[in-house]
Design a protein around this motif. Structure first.
Motif, PDB file in Angstrom:
ATOM      1  N   ARG A 158     -13.049  36.746  69.708  1.00 41.04           N
ATOM      2  CA  ARG A 158     -13.942  37.807  70.176  1.00 41.04           C
ATOM      3  C   ARG A 158     -14.427  38.634  68.991  1.00 41.04           C
ATOM      4  NH1 ARG A 158     -10.905  40.024  75.697  1.00 41.04           N
ATOM      5  NH2 ARG A 158     -10.975  38.029  76.789  1.00 41.04           N
ATOM      6  N   ASP A 249     -17.506  42.418  79.822  1.00 37.13           N
ATOM      7  CA  ASP A 249     -17.110  41.417  78.836  1.00 37.13           C
ATOM      8  C   ASP A 249     -17.863  41.565  77.515  1.00 37.13           C
ATOM      9  OD1 ASP A 249     -14.954  40.065  80.121  1.00 37.13           O
ATOM     10  OD2 ASP A 249     -16.365  39.150  81.507  1.00 37.13           O
ATOM     11  N   SER A 251     -18.791  44.355  76.370  1.00 36.98           N
ATOM     12  CA  SER A 251     -18.162  45.531  75.761  1.00 36.98           C
ATOM     13  C   SER A 251     -16.874  45.142  75.035  1.00 36.98           C
ATOM     14  CB  SER A 251     -17.860  46.585  76.829  1.00 36.98           C
ATOM     15  OG  SER A 251     -19.070  47.029  77.429  1.00 36.98           O
ATOM     16  N   ARG A 252     -16.135  44.193  75.617  1.00 35.13           N
ATOM     17  CA  ARG A 252     -14.910  43.713  74.968  1.00 35.13           C
ATOM     18  C   ARG A 252     -15.231  43.046  73.632  1.00 35.13           C
ATOM     19  NH1 ARG A 252     -12.493  41.285  80.585  1.00 35.13           N
ATOM     20  NH2 ARG A 252     -11.224  43.093  81.112  1.00 35.13           N
ATOM     21  N   LYS A 255     -16.112  45.715  71.144  1.00 35.96           N
ATOM     22  CA  LYS A 255     -14.945  46.473  70.709  1.00 35.96           C
ATOM     23  C   LYS A 255     -14.146  45.670  69.672  1.00 35.96           C
ATOM     24  CE  LYS A 255     -10.813  48.743  72.452  1.00 35.96           C
ATOM     25  NZ  LYS A 255      -9.761  48.603  73.466  1.00 35.96           N
ATOM     26  N   GLU A 256     -13.894  44.396  69.968  1.00 34.22           N
ATOM     27  CA  GLU A 256     -13.096  43.572  69.055  1.00 34.22           C
ATOM     28  C   GLU A 256     -13.839  43.320  67.740  1.00 34.22           C
ATOM     29  OE1 GLU A 256      -9.924  42.526  69.426  1.00 34.22           O
ATOM     30  OE2 GLU A 256      -9.841  43.622  71.328  1.00 34.22           O
TER      31      GLU A 256
ATOM     32  N   LEU B   9      -5.470  49.014  82.303  1.00 36.56           N
ATOM     33  CA  LEU B   9      -5.824  48.937  80.887  1.00 36.56           C
ATOM     34  C   LEU B   9      -4.851  49.695  79.996  1.00 36.56           C
ATOM     35  CD1 LEU B   9      -9.724  49.073  81.018  1.00 36.56           C
ATOM     36  CD2 LEU B   9      -8.219  47.085  80.710  1.00 36.56           C
TER      37      LEU B   9
END
Lengths: 343, 343
Positions: A158, A249, A251-252, A255-256, B9
């Motif tokens: 990711r 997803d 956004s994930r 973030k990563e 979360l």
């Protein structure tokens, strides 16, 4: 025959025999079901991958509209999708199932047939697991858990997206969420695996009727999703599968990767069927495409010149920071991660 | 704070942080929790091993006498035992948990602390899993499933025992079943991980009292079993772990190896504590040792000259066919596989 009558051992023997050939053509296990653990070799230089996902009755699915075959098929796809999303291929699966003691043996066998068919599709093999009674005193007590092991040459995380990369998806979004809404209205199983509804037929919903050929791909996407393989021509810089909805997803991934993103609203692919069915359910197709989960399409970033377009649909671009949706008039608006919460 | 209040979360963040170092010193994962799948390399020339086991509330355990820490510890041991039983070492664990939404967050955290402590003991690392709500409408709805991946140089199967081999176990049998019977009388958790009952104390049972130092190792064997590593000096020809009782598990080894066995009844190791506690419960120590499950001792066969004795206790020998128990007077009697059935 019920499970408590046929006995666990007879069922395990049946499973072991079916898993033995499995039909996947995968000869990797040195040792399959029947010992304390399965044993296998990785291809030289490969990296191993593993992931697990649980599906709980009344939380993730309802037997009012799922057949056992579809449940078995789906839990494999959900897990295979995680392996593909890393740039790998699935090899082995470990399937644990808790079922009420009065579950019919034919129900369990149908579920395993779904597992075996999906594993054959992905070239993987059932190599172990567990079979037990559900917590007592519950009517809807099915709990499925699967761990899939795979391997990859170059793994795609990711983390890795860079400003300037294109953002791509491998297919239309929102079909699964729309299919689920349809199933809740239809309120009975659609046995796609054995023909299901008649091709020429129509289905009556509260707000009108829809043709079966419109409905079929939508409910199929929810009941029996097929995991997508990464596009062969692109070299993704980051990738994940869309299980909880595009906005959450992406956004994930941001973030990563420590980046932001601009998504062009009118580029988000929506299927013709979903565009037709959603209004009949009082739903907005674009909202389903943005926040509906369980499509199991891949979302990836790639440098534009690396031909990401050839395997996917360009929906936006990576920017240094911030998450924005750009509408058809070019107006930018910040968005927040929105998705499904289990508690 | 309950799970539905703290949110999934926040809990996942806590787990991810704890898993990051884990305290196991295991640096094998290239990629841990937080991507679609975990990634890792095998050591050169090694064979991968994987196994999974499920534990269901009301079926495998009762919170009347289990702490969440112990449940977490136990599911790791149960799975690590399967890897050791193949001659391997555990490396990575995938832990899926279904819990009722009103479960307290501290309960889940204690469970994960048990998982982390056990993984550290075996040098393995939490690398993934799933966390979800239980089937709705059930009070006792905990479902734990774990898949452990390990590696081995030479793997030891259930198949491989030859007539003339000695039959060995790595420690006393029946302690866990006796511990379970004690816990059912005590009917409350024994928090071994935080001191538990006072060392000098006694416990009142229906048929008398027992000293805590007698009870402790028995309940510990049931609540927090420690997986046994294969004996270093022996070269097992076949091996499995005793999870369902000696008679059933030795029968499995015989079936896979295509051999028979003679077990000398008076050689079956029984702990001093179990010999003392079983009568206080109205139970026969020898019956517990023969059919009690969940001891997680290893059962293996080895050629006598290969020094099997140095790592294990000789309890019998492999013969061409038939399964016999030999009593103290030398009288042989056939036995059948007897063990636990889940349905």
């Amino acid at each position: 025959m019920r499970l408590d009558q046929i006995g666990e051992l007879a069922l395990l023997d049946w499973i072991r025999k079916k898993a033995g050939d499995g039909g996947s053509g995968n000869k990797r296990p040195l040792l399959g079901i029947g010992d304390d653990a399965a044993a296998f070799k990785l291809a030289a230089g490969k990296t191993a991958l593993a992931s697990s996902d649980m599906m709980v009755e009344g939380v993730h699915f309802d037997l009012a509209y799922f057949t056992p075959y579809q449940l078995g098929f789906k839990i494999v796809s959900v897990n295979a999708s995680d392996i593909y999303a890393m740039g790998g291929v699935p090899l082995m699966a470990f399937f644990s199932l808790a079922a009420p003691p009065d579950t019919k043996a034919v129900f369990i066998k149908k579920m395993f047939e779904g597992v075996f068919d999906a594993l054959a599709l992905y070239g993987a093999r059932l190599s172990g697991g567990d079979l037990t009674a559900s917590p007592p005193g519950v009517k809807k007590g099915l709990v499925l858990d699967m761990c899939v092991i795979g391997e990859a040459g170059r793994i795609v995380k990711r983390r890795g997206a860079k400003a300037g990369d294109g953002v791509y998806v491998t297919g239309p979004l929102g079909d699964s969420a729309c299919g689920l809404a349809l199933l809740r209205e239809i309120a009975r199983p659609v046995a796609l695996e054995s023909g299901g509804l008649r091709p020429g037929g129509v289905v009556r919903l509260r707000r009108g009727t829809l043709r079966w050929d419109v409905i079929r791909p939508l409910v199929a996407r929810h009941l029996m999703p097929v995991a997508k393989r990464p596009p062969g021509l692109a070299v993704p810089t980051a990738m994940l599968d869309i299980s909880d909805g595009l906005l959450l997803d992406v956004s994930r991934l941001c973030k990563e990767s420590g980046v932001g993103v601009k998504i062009y609203e009118d580029r988000i692919p929506v299927s013709a069927q979903m565009r037709q069915a959603a209004p009949a359910l009082g739903l907005d197709p674009l909202e389903l495409a943005k926040s509906g989960g369980e499509d199991y399409e891949l979302l990836y970033t790639a440098r534009r010149k690396d031909g990401g377009e050839k395997g996917g649909i360009l929906i936006g671009e990576v920017i240094p920071s911030g998450r924005y949706m750009v509408d058809a008039l070019g107006k930018m608006k910040r968005f927040k991660a929105e998705g499904y919460k289990h508690f």
